[in-house]
Write a protein that holds these residues in place. Structure first.
Motif, short mmCIF file in Angstrom:
data_model
loop_
_atom_site.label_atom_id
_atom_site.label_comp_id
_atom_site.label_asym_id
_atom_site.label_seq_id
_atom_site.Cartn_x
_atom_site.Cartn_y
_atom_site.Cartn_z
N ILE A 13 53.90 87.87 11.56
CA ILE A 13 54.89 88.20 12.58
C ILE A 13 55.58 89.49 12.18
CG2 ILE A 13 57.15 87.48 13.49
CD1 ILE A 13 56.11 84.66 13.62
N ARG A 14 55.90 90.30 13.16
CA ARG A 14 56.49 91.61 12.91
C ARG A 14 57.92 91.63 13.45
NH1 ARG A 14 52.71 96.46 14.67
NH2 ARG A 14 51.45 95.37 13.10
N GLU A 15 58.84 92.11 12.64
CA GLU A 15 60.21 92.33 13.07
C GLU A 15 60.50 93.82 13.06
OE1 GLU A 15 61.93 88.15 11.17
OE2 GLU A 15 62.76 90.08 10.51
N ILE A 16 61.21 94.29 14.07
CA ILE A 16 61.60 95.70 14.17
C ILE A 16 63.11 95.74 14.24
CG2 ILE A 16 61.41 97.84 15.48
CD1 ILE A 16 58.74 96.80 16.59
N TYR A 17 63.73 96.48 13.32
CA TYR A 17 65.18 96.49 13.19
C TYR A 17 65.77 97.67 13.97
CZ TYR A 17 63.58 93.31 9.64
OH TYR A 17 62.92 92.27 9.00
N LEU A 18 66.12 97.38 15.22
CA LEU A 18 66.66 98.42 16.10
C LEU A 18 68.06 98.84 15.67
CD1 LEU A 18 65.54 96.88 19.52
CD2 LEU A 18 64.31 98.52 18.08
#
Length: 276
Positions: free
Chosen positions: A250-255
């Motif tokens: 799973i990929r998380e992107i920290y906006l």
């Protein structure tokens, strides 16, 4: 000559019970000024009252005995104050964590459920500067903080500008076994070549790598991470009902995270669930 008092009187001077004073004597934390060789009665100097008051307060803050001994034995006020500040910082962090958990629990108990907007996204492979390591779930916050600091230092030293927000990928083992492979990454321009100048850090050396593309169901988690599981649960339930989940990380992107926003309520994280 400094006055001395028996243990019962010293108990009244310090608000410490006789039982507590005997225990502190047994563990050599606060020893009597004198012990009668015949009766074994303990006597304390009134000069020991400030130390007893300090012990009482530090124990109320759950400071371990070994650390209290360090504070009392500090050769100078600077060393003593440093030990006290370190403990207070840990207490403040624990208090903040407790507040976050309480707020999350209240939200969980509130009537109704949060609506989670899900979108679909297909992404191509892209180059990134990465740090990969085995990480325990309990250590993920500090690990991510230091890993991203290392990545940004490395890019700054090389004069390379990121092409997007940083993110991380989490292996299935990280969820299933409370520890597993995690990759922190920052996208870089195509054609960036290594090796980049090394930046000091405790992590494995950053590596240039190509992150694979894929198709994802994507939802945005607003706020801190105490109730992150609720967003994962909502997105994963949507995928289970409408799509076919893939076993890829799973990929998380920290906006918006700690490096951009002081208040955790302003954090924004994209959760990207790999699907067929």
């Amino acid at each position: 000559m400094t006055a001395t008092v028996p243990i019962g009187e010293f108990s009244r001077l310090t608000y410490l019970s006789v039982k507590a004073l005997r225990y502190y004597h047994d563990i050599a934390l606060l020893e009597p000024a004198a012990i009668d060789p015949g009766s074994g009665y303990r006597r304390y100097s009134v000069d020991q009252v400030p130390a007893a008051h300090l012990i009482r307060r530090l124990r109320a803050l759950d400071m371990p005995v070994a650390e209290i001994r360090t504070v009392l034995g500090a050769a100078d006020p600077t060393a003593r104050d440093a030990a006290l500040r370190a403990h207070l910082l840990r207490m403040e962090e624990e208090l903040n964590r407790t507040r976050d958990v309480v707020a999350s629990l209240r939200a969980l108990l509130a009537p109704g459920t949060r609506a989670l907007q899900v979108e679909y996204r297909s992404t191509a492979a892209f180059p990134a500067l990465t740090v990969t390591d085995g990480v325990a779930r309990a250590d993920i916050g500090p690990w991510c903080g230091s890993a991203f600091a290392l990545l940004y230092r490395t890019l700054a030293a090389a004069g390379v500008a990121p092409t997007g927000p940083g993110g991380a990928t989490y292996s299935a083992a990280w969820f299933a076994e409370d520890a597993g492979e995690v990759t922190a990454y920052i996208p870089v321009p195509p054609g960036t070549r290594g090796p980049l100048p090394a930046a000091a850090g405790t992590h494995p050396a950053p590596m240039l790598a190509e992150l694979p593309g894929g198709r994802f169901a994507v939802a945005v988690h607003e706020g801190g991470f105490e109730d992150f599981d609720r967003s994962y649960g909502a997105l994963g339930s949507h995928v289970a009902a409408h799509d076919v989940s893939l076993p890829e990380p799973i990929r998380e992107i920290y906006l918006a995270g700690p490096d951009l926003v002081d208040d955790p309520a302003g954090y924004r994280t994209e959760i990207c669930w790999p699907i067929r």
